[in-house]
Write a protein that holds these residues in place. Structure first.
Motif, PDB file in Angstrom:
ATOM      1  N   ALA A   1      11.127 -93.024  38.735  1.00 39.79           N
ATOM      2  CA  ALA A   1      10.500 -94.290  39.337  1.00 39.79           C
ATOM      3  C   ALA A   1       9.861 -94.728  37.872  1.00 39.79           C
ATOM      4  CB  ALA A   1       9.344 -94.479  40.327  1.00 39.79           C
ATOM      5  N   ASN A   2       9.932 -94.408  36.764  1.00 37.78           N
ATOM      6  CA  ASN A   2       9.357 -94.723  35.541  1.00 37.78           C
ATOM      7  C   ASN A   2       7.810 -94.764  35.806  1.00 37.78           C
ATOM      8  OD1 ASN A   2       9.837 -95.233  32.751  1.00 37.78           O
ATOM      9  ND2 ASN A   2      10.006 -97.879  33.568  1.00 37.78           N
ATOM     10  N   LEU A   3       7.069 -94.234  35.843  1.00 39.03           N
ATOM     11  CA  LEU A   3       6.190 -93.923  35.879  1.00 39.03           C
ATOM     12  C   LEU A   3       5.818 -93.627  34.886  1.00 39.03           C
ATOM     13  CD1 LEU A   3       4.734 -93.186  39.437  1.00 39.03           C
ATOM     14  CD2 LEU A   3       5.839 -94.641  38.946  1.00 39.03           C
ATOM     15  N   ASP A   4       4.201 -93.417  34.058  1.00 43.42           N
ATOM     16  CA  ASP A   4       3.899 -92.624  33.096  1.00 43.42           C
ATOM     17  C   ASP A   4       2.990 -91.429  33.660  1.00 43.42           C
ATOM     18  OD1 ASP A   4       1.253 -93.240  34.110  1.00 43.42           O
ATOM     19  OD2 ASP A   4       0.913 -95.062  32.561  1.00 43.42           O
ATOM     20  N   ILE A   5       2.545 -90.397  32.194  1.00 47.32           N
ATOM     21  CA  ILE A   5       2.264 -89.207  32.813  1.00 47.32           C
ATOM     22  C   ILE A   5       0.964 -89.249  33.737  1.00 47.32           C
ATOM     23  CG2 ILE A   5       0.358 -89.682  30.323  1.00 47.32           C
ATOM     24  CD1 ILE A   5       1.587 -86.624  31.968  1.00 47.32           C
ATOM     25  N   LEU A   6       0.812 -90.630  33.776  1.00 50.87           N
ATOM     26  CA  LEU A   6      -0.773 -89.693  34.673  1.00 50.87           C
ATOM     27  C   LEU A   6      -0.291 -90.268  36.373  1.00 50.87           C
ATOM     28  CD1 LEU A   6      -3.792 -90.074  34.102  1.00 50.87           C
ATOM     29  CD2 LEU A   6      -3.802 -92.069  35.349  1.00 50.87           C
ATOM     30  N   GLY A   7       0.994 -91.633  35.975  1.00 52.91           N
ATOM     31  CA  GLY A   7       1.259 -91.865  37.664  1.00 52.91           C
ATOM     32  C   GLY A   7       2.119 -90.442  37.994  1.00 52.91           C
TER      33      GLY A   7
END
Lengths: 216, 216, 216
Positions: free
Chosen positions: A39-45
């Motif tokens: 879903a293309n989230l960053d490391i925190l997501g």
């Protein structure tokens, strides 16, 4: 509390049970992280989705049955395991992507069975009635995945596809019925988890789906 | 409870802390209301989004750490402030729309820092372990915005953009570490809030983003 | 607890109140199930939506006011009624589809009024302040539908259309004000439910909508 229950409480969770529980947490966290990357989230997501997928079901169950603060809030090892699952995916995505799909499905089914029986058993221990205890087993198994899908603004997969939540409920029913007729707890939980696991695997293999009503 | 803790409890929340907390609540409520108008919600949806954005993070934290009923349910001033934030936007939308974006970002960053350190500190007070206390700081800071986005059927912005939740976690880490090594509580919380604020502002200014794994 | 309150607690819930409450639960469960079929969910998704729509609002209220475990987790009759609502829709969809729309809207408005006044009254009993008690009445009435819409990845209908949540809040205000000025509880709750019902019906009939701010 009887002497037997008191002893259970004193030794619980024993090492094996804890290890298996953390393993299930790790597997679910890995799945949450893989979804986050897609879903293309960053490391925190990614870490949020790992945490929510792995621990969300148990947290909802604990809050509903009044076991507050929830186990995974009180015991740091659950949160650490969930974050470790997300972290290893972040650093070794290549590796996890190459894990054969059937192996992931097998591990997931094992985790589902474990969570479902543990959830139903805990609900009974907290004095919840059998009907809701079965539902709590289901919630423990599929709640995390549901939160994950809601956070991704998607209709939760468990609501529309496959025999997944149904397998969790089947395992929970075995536990609730078995404990009501006073079979040994360890036996009942093993059989319940196995029933959930087998039902889920056969359903994937045979492409089983639950019936639905066609709107017109 | 030690004498110092008892005294803290007796005077808490002091007027300054309460004022700052309500100010943060107001700012978050305004942001929720602005989002509601852009999503074409009616006055009631606007108030719901104000309430959820401003108080959702703290409510989730309180329910997870066992501080039930949550503070903003028990103390009417929080709910009233959130509704006041929504109400002023409803009646003076023109004015709020003309507030310069940098000012809104600055106020939001200040609110984020405050919420994050207050959340982490409260979790520690309730005997939550350090790892989860840090996460509770993060939840307090970004939980409201997450609920807002879920209600709008969108993937929560904090999961995919900017250094926002990361700034909240940084502030929470300062608090948890500082309190563990027994630095003065007021100092630790001020430094934590400042760290969160500065990190957030620099991140906006420099267009920092967290790393992510590219799926293929 | 005064003698009067103690007596109330001993006899509560009396048979009539319980019957009416379960009827409201059944109606909301039917609506959840109809929505599930239109969203092409399977039988399990249908039951989940029935359960969430019928009981979600009361569960959120109970968890927020500290009535844990929530009533519908403790008392199996609520869960059974919700599942019965879903089950009858699954087996007799044809029949339910032919129920005239005005009848469904009327039953729904009745359920809304009942839930709203019951929610506000319970919040007051748990010592919640008047402002939040009104909001808890609203949450009880519309919380289930909100969860249903979130699970279907849609913006909750109550946030954007019609006088629906507003009617629930109106009923809750009647209850909170009436109890504060010490009018008889039964009278206050009847008038509150009737006010909500009438307001909702007139709003549907007259196509009333709440004002909104136009973004530009």
């Amino acid at each position: 509390m009887t002497e037997a229950r008191r002893r259970f409480a004193r030794y619980h969770p024993d090492f094996l049970l804890l290890a298996v529980d953390l393993l299930g947490t790790y597997v679910f966290a890995v799945e949450g992280a893989m979804t986050a990357i897609r879903a293309n989230l960053d490391i925190l997501g990614l870490l949020v989705l790992s945490f929510a997928t792995a621990l969300g079901g148990g947290i909802i169950r604990d809050m509903l049955i009044g076991a507050v603060p929830p186990n995974s809030i009180r015991d740091w090892r659950y949160g650490a395991t969930a974050l470790a699952g997300g972290g290893t995916v972040f650093f070794f995505y290549q590796f996890f992507q190459n894990v054969p799909q059937p192996l992931m499905i097998t591990l997931d089914a094992a985790g589902l069975g474990l969570f479902a029986v543990a959830g139903a058993e805990k609900a009974l221990e907290f004095g919840i009635n059998p009907l809701i205890a079965v539902l709590m087993g289901g919630v423990t198994g599929v709640g995390g995945g549901t939160i994950r899908d809601v956070l991704l603004a998607q209709i939760p997969a468990v609501l529309r596809t496959d025999v997944y939540a149904a397998a969790a409920l089947a395992g929970a029913i075995v536990v609730v019925v078995g404990i009501r007729i006073k079979l040994p707890r360890g036996l009942v939980m093993s059989v319940g988890a196995a029933a959930c696991f087998v039902l889920r695997m056969v359903a994937v293999w045979q492409h089983w789906n639950l019936p639905r009503v066609i709107a017109h």
